[in-house]
Design a protein around this motif. Sequence first.
Motif, PDB file in Angstrom:
ATOM      1  N   LEU A 149      32.383  35.564  41.275  1.00 20.00           N
ATOM      2  CA  LEU A 149      32.275  36.254  39.996  1.00 20.00           C
ATOM      3  C   LEU A 149      32.415  35.240  38.879  1.00 20.00           C
ATOM      4  N   ARG A 151      32.211  34.575  34.470  1.00 22.01           N
ATOM      5  CA  ARG A 151      32.230  35.167  33.127  1.00 22.01           C
ATOM      6  C   ARG A 151      30.976  34.760  32.366  1.00 22.01           C
ATOM      7  N   ARG A 160      31.057  40.902  34.624  1.00 17.20           N
ATOM      8  CA  ARG A 160      30.956  39.648  35.351  1.00 17.20           C
ATOM      9  C   ARG A 160      29.534  39.454  35.889  1.00 17.20           C
ATOM     10  N   SER A 225      40.678  39.883  36.582  1.00 15.79           N
ATOM     11  CA  SER A 225      39.655  40.641  35.846  1.00 15.79           C
ATOM     12  C   SER A 225      40.208  41.850  35.115  1.00 15.79           C
TER      13      SER A 225
END
Length: 428
Positions: A149, A151, A160, A225
């Motif tokens: 994942l 950003r 994501r 997250s």
Amino acid sequence: MKRASRAAPGCLAVLGLLLLGALLGLWTVLLQREAAAQRAPEPRLRPEPPGRRPPPGPWGWGRSPPARGESRSGQKTFRALLAVPGRQERAAEGWSPPPVSPLPAGAASPVQRGIFWSRELEEQVPPGFAAEEAAAWLSAARAARVASLERGGCGRSSNRLARLSDGSRACVRYGINPEQIQGEALSYHLAGVLGMQERLPPMALSLVEPRGRQWEPVREELRGSQWAEGAVVSLTRWVDNLTDVVAPAPWGTEAGAGRWLQPLSAGELGSLPPSQLVELVQWSDLILFDYLTANFDRLVSNLFSLQWDPRVMRRATSNLLRAPDGGLVFMDNEAGLVHGYRLLATWDPYNEPLLRSVCVFREGTAQRVAELHRRRSAAAELRRRYRAREPLWARLGFLSERQAELLQARIDFVHRHIAHCRAQAAAL
């Protein structure tokens, strides 16, 4: 001494002339640089790092820079939604999508029977996400594991960019509340009911389970997250090399000139080049789609911003991007149907005039609207398609009874508007 005193004014005059000449030269250089900067095309794409390209598909493209209305960090706020960055300004007269092949010699008019785009013109519209290939990607994405994942690149900071074990990538959207993911999913399947799903990137729902097979490889990333365990997120296929889209005439003219939102009718279309007509075909579907879903997070937000910025219609349209072949991509539809229906009183003063500005339609779209109107089956058909094609549909549920009634009422309104356009065309 007298000679020196007499010569002094002459020297000063010469120095003054030299200084004036230098200033004029500097001013000329600055003007030339400014003109060159205005002529130079603005870079639209951020190059992707080597080795990160996804495998080829029906569209091997995607968008790396943050969308309009999103900060560099990806945080999306209501104020940012209505902001229009000056760097994205484009003159409406400069609207120039990629060239397409000329229409056949026998096609005298781009419009047939007064209100429908010609078949020859519709055949020029880029195909978008083919149904078979979209279904294949959705099946693979549901079965794949999330390898990592990252950003950035997928909107607000809670979202994501996922790299899947099959080598593909997907934007993972985590809604501020569940109705945003519900709106995204229902809008995607309503586009299928209306026959325009090829304009939306393939989208599937996923249940975030850190100990489950799909999400277990990214358990550590999930801890940072702030996602809730058991939340439903959407996986939307990542596409590369998309660019911003500016609203074409009749929507791109300046407010205050008394000409914005002029009806898109057959009268002035014959003189437009095929490339512009091909894009207008897609815009007519988009405006109808956004009215039915009450999506305010696209062109309607630009209309709202006119009260502050009279040139906003000459800037990039939110959540609408263009593929290299000229096909439009309807991105990020989470404001549709659920969230949008709660805010009808705020946004319909903009949504309705926008719909009324269109009086030429794809015949297939008009036929589907007419059938949904005749059978009064809009919500039932959406529910049937949603349940058949989305395994996690029950996790988010369906429209409330009131929302289902609103969807049918908006279908009926569009049907009456198309009938009005037909009557107007017949009277000419």
